[in-house]
Design a protein around this motif. Structure first.
Motif, PDB file in Angstrom:
ATOM      1  N   ASP A  73       0.498  -5.522   4.115  1.00 25.30           N
ATOM      2  CA  ASP A  73       1.872  -6.223   4.347  1.00 25.30           C
ATOM      3  C   ASP A  73       2.067  -5.998   5.917  1.00 25.30           C
ATOM      4  OD1 ASP A  73       1.777  -7.133   1.434  1.00 25.30           O
ATOM      5  OD2 ASP A  73       2.358  -5.357   0.682  1.00 25.30           O
ATOM      6  N   PHE A  75       5.971  -4.440   7.946  1.00 18.53           N
ATOM      7  CA  PHE A  75       7.650  -4.047   7.249  1.00 18.53           C
ATOM      8  C   PHE A  75       8.275  -3.911   8.273  1.00 18.53           C
ATOM      9  CE2 PHE A  75       4.268  -1.929   4.541  1.00 18.53           C
ATOM     10  CZ  PHE A  75       4.398  -2.267   3.787  1.00 18.53           C
ATOM     11  N   ARG A  93      10.094  -3.694   3.352  1.00 20.36           N
ATOM     12  CA  ARG A  93       8.625  -4.096   2.747  1.00 20.36           C
ATOM     13  C   ARG A  93       8.385  -5.819   2.704  1.00 20.36           C
ATOM     14  NH1 ARG A  93       5.034  -2.608  -1.385  1.00 20.36           N
ATOM     15  NH2 ARG A  93       3.867  -1.076  -0.138  1.00 20.36           N
ATOM     16  N   SER A  95       6.188  -9.514   1.311  1.00 19.26           N
ATOM     17  CA  SER A  95       4.727  -9.393   1.154  1.00 19.26           C
ATOM     18  C   SER A  95       5.174 -11.320   0.159  1.00 19.26           C
ATOM     19  CB  SER A  95       4.778  -8.584   0.133  1.00 19.26           C
ATOM     20  OG  SER A  95       3.604  -8.857  -0.703  1.00 19.26           O
ATOM     21  N   THR A 100      11.266  -6.357  -0.141  1.00 16.36           N
ATOM     22  CA  THR A 100      11.604  -5.849  -0.788  1.00 16.36           C
ATOM     23  C   THR A 100      12.693  -4.056   0.110  1.00 16.36           C
ATOM     24  OG1 THR A 100       9.865  -5.108  -1.198  1.00 16.36           O
ATOM     25  CG2 THR A 100      10.469  -6.740  -2.426  1.00 16.36           C
ATOM     26  N   THR A 101      13.630  -3.702  -0.342  1.00 12.38           N
ATOM     27  CA  THR A 101      13.326  -1.836   0.055  1.00 12.38           C
ATOM     28  C   THR A 101      11.837  -1.039  -0.169  1.00 12.38           C
ATOM     29  OG1 THR A 101      15.471  -2.308  -0.398  1.00 12.38           O
ATOM     30  CG2 THR A 101      14.363  -0.175  -0.094  1.00 12.38           C
ATOM     31  N   PHE A 102      11.790  -0.808   1.043  1.00 13.44           N
ATOM     32  CA  PHE A 102      10.677   0.156   0.923  1.00 13.44           C
ATOM     33  C   PHE A 102      10.780   1.583   0.593  1.00 13.44           C
ATOM     34  CE2 PHE A 102       7.050   2.484   2.419  1.00 13.44           C
ATOM     35  CZ  PHE A 102       6.356   2.398   2.049  1.00 13.44           C
ATOM     36  N   LYS A 135      -0.710   7.020   1.723  1.00 18.58           N
ATOM     37  CA  LYS A 135      -0.847   6.274   0.312  1.00 18.58           C
ATOM     38  C   LYS A 135      -1.469   7.515   0.066  1.00 18.58           C
ATOM     39  CE  LYS A 135      -2.847   3.781  -2.676  1.00 18.58           C
ATOM     40  NZ  LYS A 135      -4.197   2.975  -2.669  1.00 18.58           N
TER      41      LYS A 135
END
Length: 136
Positions: A73, A75, A93, A95, A100-102, A135
Protein backbone atom coordinates in the motif's frame (compact mmCIF):
# COMPACT_ATOMS: atom_id res chain seq x y z
CA UNK A 1 6.52 4.27 -10.01
CA UNK A 2 6.95 7.83 -8.74
CA UNK A 3 4.30 9.40 -6.50
CA UNK A 4 4.10 12.94 -5.14
CA UNK A 5 1.82 14.95 -2.88
CA UNK A 6 0.32 18.28 -3.89
CA UNK A 7 -0.93 20.69 -1.26
CA UNK A 8 -4.03 22.62 -2.29
CA UNK A 9 -4.64 26.35 -2.03
CA UNK A 10 -5.90 27.11 1.49
CA UNK A 11 -7.98 30.23 0.92
CA UNK A 12 -10.85 28.78 -1.10
CA UNK A 13 -13.16 28.06 1.84
CA UNK A 14 -12.89 25.87 4.90
CA UNK A 15 -12.96 22.20 4.07
CA UNK A 16 -12.04 22.66 0.43
CA UNK A 17 -9.16 22.21 -1.88
CA UNK A 18 -8.06 18.73 -1.13
CA UNK A 19 -4.43 17.80 -0.87
CA UNK A 20 -3.60 15.18 -3.51
CA UNK A 21 -1.56 12.07 -4.05
CA UNK A 22 -0.60 11.82 -7.71
CA UNK A 23 1.29 9.38 -9.88
CA UNK A 24 4.00 11.32 -11.68
CA UNK A 25 4.36 10.54 -15.38
CA UNK A 26 6.01 12.41 -18.21
CA UNK A 27 3.75 15.13 -19.59
CA UNK A 28 1.13 14.80 -16.83
CA UNK A 29 -0.97 17.90 -16.16
CA UNK A 30 -2.19 18.29 -12.58
CA UNK A 31 -4.40 21.29 -13.32
CA UNK A 32 -2.85 24.26 -11.60
CA UNK A 33 -4.19 26.93 -11.51
CA UNK A 34 -7.46 26.46 -13.43
CA UNK A 35 -8.49 23.02 -12.17
CA UNK A 36 -8.71 22.21 -8.47
CA UNK A 37 -9.56 19.17 -6.35
CA UNK A 38 -12.79 19.28 -4.36
CA UNK A 39 -12.52 17.32 -1.14
CA UNK A 40 -16.27 17.38 -0.53
CA UNK A 41 -17.06 15.98 -3.99
CA UNK A 42 -13.88 13.91 -4.42
CA UNK A 43 -13.48 15.15 -7.97
CA UNK A 44 -11.71 17.80 -10.01
CA UNK A 45 -13.53 21.10 -10.64
CA UNK A 46 -12.89 23.91 -13.13
CA UNK A 47 -11.11 23.77 -16.49
CA UNK A 48 -9.96 20.16 -16.12
CA UNK A 49 -9.85 18.86 -19.67
CA UNK A 50 -6.71 16.73 -20.04
CA UNK A 51 -5.86 16.92 -16.34
CA UNK A 52 -4.48 13.72 -14.83
CA UNK A 53 -6.76 12.31 -12.13
CA UNK A 54 -5.21 11.94 -8.68
CA UNK A 55 -4.59 8.60 -7.01
CA UNK A 56 -6.29 9.92 -3.84
CA UNK A 57 -7.90 13.03 -2.38
CA UNK A 58 -6.48 13.88 1.05
CA UNK A 59 -7.88 16.07 3.82
CA UNK A 60 -7.63 19.83 3.20
CA UNK A 61 -5.06 21.67 5.35
CA UNK A 62 -3.39 18.36 6.26
CA UNK A 63 -0.16 19.35 4.50
CA UNK A 64 0.41 15.99 2.84
CA UNK A 65 4.13 15.38 2.65
CA UNK A 66 6.21 12.18 2.71
CA UNK A 67 5.11 9.18 0.65
CA UNK A 68 6.24 5.57 0.89
CA UNK A 69 5.17 2.25 -0.55
CA UNK A 70 5.07 -0.34 2.23
CA UNK A 71 3.59 -3.84 2.37
CA UNK A 72 1.66 -3.33 -0.89
CA UNK A 73 0.00 0.00 0.00
CA UNK A 74 0.95 3.66 -0.19
CA UNK A 75 1.37 5.71 2.98
CA UNK A 76 1.35 9.50 3.32
CA UNK A 77 2.55 11.61 6.26
CA UNK A 78 0.07 14.42 6.92
CA UNK A 79 2.11 17.10 8.67
CA UNK A 80 -0.84 19.27 9.79
CA UNK A 81 -1.01 22.94 10.68
CA UNK A 82 1.31 25.00 12.91
CA UNK A 83 -1.26 26.44 15.28
CA UNK A 84 -4.15 23.96 15.11
CA UNK A 85 -4.65 20.25 15.62
CA UNK A 86 -7.75 20.10 13.38
CA UNK A 87 -6.03 18.51 10.39
CA UNK A 88 -3.21 16.14 9.66
CA UNK A 89 -0.69 14.97 12.28
CA UNK A 90 -1.24 11.38 11.19
CA UNK A 91 -0.28 8.72 8.68
CA UNK A 92 -2.84 7.63 6.14
CA UNK A 93 -2.92 4.44 4.08
CA UNK A 94 -4.06 4.49 0.47
CA UNK A 95 -5.26 1.15 -0.79
CA UNK A 96 -7.13 0.94 -4.11
CA UNK A 97 -7.88 4.68 -3.94
CA UNK A 98 -9.40 4.45 -0.46
CA UNK A 99 -7.82 6.64 2.24
CA UNK A 100 -7.87 5.47 5.87
CA UNK A 101 -6.09 6.62 9.01
CA UNK A 102 -3.20 4.27 9.74
CA UNK A 103 -1.44 5.86 12.74
CA UNK A 104 -1.95 8.91 14.96
CA UNK A 105 -0.21 10.54 17.92
CA UNK A 106 2.46 12.44 15.98
CA UNK A 107 3.35 16.08 16.42
CA UNK A 108 4.27 16.77 12.77
CA UNK A 109 5.07 13.65 10.72
CA UNK A 110 7.06 14.70 7.70
CA UNK A 111 9.15 12.06 5.93
CA UNK A 112 8.61 8.34 5.36
CA UNK A 113 11.01 5.60 4.30
CA UNK A 114 11.27 1.84 4.44
CA UNK A 115 14.35 0.54 6.24
CA UNK A 116 16.39 -2.43 4.92
CA UNK A 117 14.82 -4.78 7.48
CA UNK A 118 11.30 -3.93 6.29
CA UNK A 119 10.07 -1.42 8.89
CA UNK A 120 8.27 1.80 7.99
CA UNK A 121 10.24 4.81 9.29
CA UNK A 122 8.34 7.98 10.22
CA UNK A 123 10.26 11.19 10.88
CA UNK A 124 8.29 13.35 13.32
CA UNK A 125 9.65 16.83 12.72
CA UNK A 126 7.82 18.28 15.71
CA UNK A 127 9.43 15.92 18.22
CA UNK A 128 12.76 15.36 16.46
CA UNK A 129 12.19 11.59 16.54
CA UNK A 130 12.16 8.81 13.95
CA UNK A 131 9.67 6.05 14.69
CA UNK A 132 9.83 2.56 13.25
CA UNK A 133 6.59 0.70 12.56
CA UNK A 134 6.82 -3.07 12.14
CA UNK A 135 4.39 -5.86 11.61
CA UNK A 136 4.10 -8.05 14.71
Amino acid sequence: TLYATINGKDKLRDGERAELLVRVTQGADFGWPDCWPSYALRRLIGACSGVTAPVAYLEPHSSADGVASWRGDLFVAEWGEYLHHNHGRRLVRISRGRVTTFATGFDHPLALAVDPSGGLLVADWGRGVIYEIRKR
